[in-house]
Design an enzyme around this catalytic site. Sequence first.
Site, PDB file in Angstrom:
ATOM      1  N   GLY A  92       0.548  -1.283  -0.077  1.00  0.00           N
ATOM      2  CA  GLY A  92      -0.442   0.145   0.142  1.00  0.00           C
ATOM      3  C   GLY A  92       0.722   0.644  -0.614  1.00  0.00           C
ATOM      4  CB  ALA A  93       4.449   1.839  -0.793  1.00  0.00           C
ATOM      5  CB  ALA A  94       1.259   4.667  -3.691  1.00  0.00           C
ATOM      6  CB  ILE A 109      -0.522   4.563   6.121  1.00  0.00           C
ATOM      7  CG1 ILE A 109      -2.044   4.624   6.953  1.00  0.00           C
ATOM      8  CG2 ILE A 109       0.096   4.690   7.209  1.00  0.00           C
ATOM      9  CD1 ILE A 109      -3.148   4.049   7.061  1.00  0.00           C
ATOM     10  NE  ARG A 119     -18.421  -1.930   3.655  1.00  0.00           N
ATOM     11  CZ  ARG A 119     -18.938  -3.058   5.142  1.00  0.00           C
ATOM     12  NH1 ARG A 119     -18.442  -3.032   6.205  1.00  0.00           N
ATOM     13  NH2 ARG A 119     -20.980  -3.139   5.307  1.00  0.00           N
ATOM     14  CB  VAL A 129      -1.397  -1.452   8.574  1.00  0.00           C
ATOM     15  CG1 VAL A 129      -2.423  -0.631   9.281  1.00  0.00           C
ATOM     16  CG2 VAL A 129       0.186  -1.978   9.664  1.00  0.00           C
ATOM     17  CG  ASN A 182      -8.769  -2.007   9.141  1.00  0.00           C
ATOM     18  OD1 ASN A 182      -8.746  -2.263  10.448  1.00  0.00           O
ATOM     19  ND2 ASN A 182      -9.023  -0.729   9.595  1.00  0.00           N
ATOM     20  CG  ASP A 193      -7.586   0.762  18.440  1.00  0.00           C
ATOM     21  OD1 ASP A 193      -8.295   1.313  17.996  1.00  0.00           O
ATOM     22  OD2 ASP A 193      -7.060  -0.537  17.410  1.00  0.00           O
ATOM     23  CG  HIS A 229      -8.117  -1.860  13.874  1.00  0.00           C
ATOM     24  ND1 HIS A 229      -7.926  -1.125  15.022  1.00  0.00           N
ATOM     25  CD2 HIS A 229      -8.092  -0.861  13.077  1.00  0.00           C
ATOM     26  CE1 HIS A 229      -8.307   0.145  14.384  1.00  0.00           C
ATOM     27  NE2 HIS A 229      -8.349   0.514  12.976  1.00  0.00           N
TER      28      HIS A 229
END
Length: 334
Positions: A11-13, A16, A92, A129, A131, A159, A187
């Site tokens: 998810g490097a682009a 986060i 989602r 990480v 979800n 959290d 989470h």
Amino acid sequence: MAAPLRVLVTGAAGQIAYSLLYSIGKGDVFGPEQTLELVLLDIPQMMTVLGGVVMELQDCSLPLVQKITETCDVKEAFTDVDYAVLVGAMPRREGMERSDLLKANVKIFESQGKAIDQFAKKTVKVLVVGNPANTNCLVCMKCAPSIPQENFSCMTRLDQNRAQAQIANRLSVACNAVKKVTIWGNHSSTQFPDAAHAVVDIDGQQLKAPEAVKDDDWLNGEFIKTVQVRGASIIKARKLSSAMSAAKAICDHLKDWHFGTSEGSWVSMGVYSDNNQYGIPQGLMYSMPVDIGKDGRWTVVQGLSISDFAREKMDLTAKELLDEKEVAFKFIQQ
Ligand code: NAX
């Protein structure tokens, strides 16, 4: 200097990763002496964006970063990694059923689990990480049977940080004066932020959090709710998710997993429940309080008393995880 650590971020682009990569690259996680090879994985459609992230990382001129690899190839990404930080996941979309979301994520985490099994170092540590983080992590672990189960965890550190900050704000003390807050379970909004065993340093004295706060109604009500829905509150206000604090929490989680937790403190992370501890059903990725040794091995904190109030909340979040697991496991191909 030690040999470089090979650290993969998926998810490097994304949002986060944009904060995370800089923090890892400048030594916030593995320390100022540890050189790094950063491996950045995203999907083919994001390669142009990822190229921009790489240009920026180069321009940060970070002396610890010896090599940067950008790829959309899972085999290339996972080969020989020491740490895999799995941030990328299927979000989602409006109108999407929960089972469709789980199905899409099982596909991703099944393939990444298999790649970990085949190509990563057998000592790799995997932090999930993306979800639904707990269930994604469980799927990933199940698909990587050659890697020890304790090398998989999912993130509930954000959290924990949120809970610590709520109590610290309430008492007008620094965040690090609050220790031993526990996050139990998923989470998600069923998580149970538990301050019953937390302690607070105030004016050189250590008090139990409930004694320091002196407001059980708040600790058992608004405090819990605020932490449970904090992510949604941030999205509502910012129109974007909590990327900065998530990146900080990833760094905290990884740093403690690498170097160990500090004396007199513990941390929460989602780990595999295989020991019937605290009445938690076996076979889940369930957030619990853990101590981590200097060798990076974690053990669940023992001997905490669980009140009836806590029991109910811990069971509720376990039930959600059991339901997610049941749906997700139907989609695993194997
Ligand atoms: P973004 O949508 O900004 O970025 C996600 C990135 O992942 C995108 O670039 C996307 O192309 C990539 N991606 C999707 N599928 C992939 C795959 N199969 N392989 C590699 N990359 C893939 O989301 P961002 O804000 O960065 O959040 C990432 C994830 O973290 C989300 O699932 C989010 O829900 C989750 N979070 C989890 C938290 C936790 O505490 N466990 C807190 C923060 C965050 O909400």
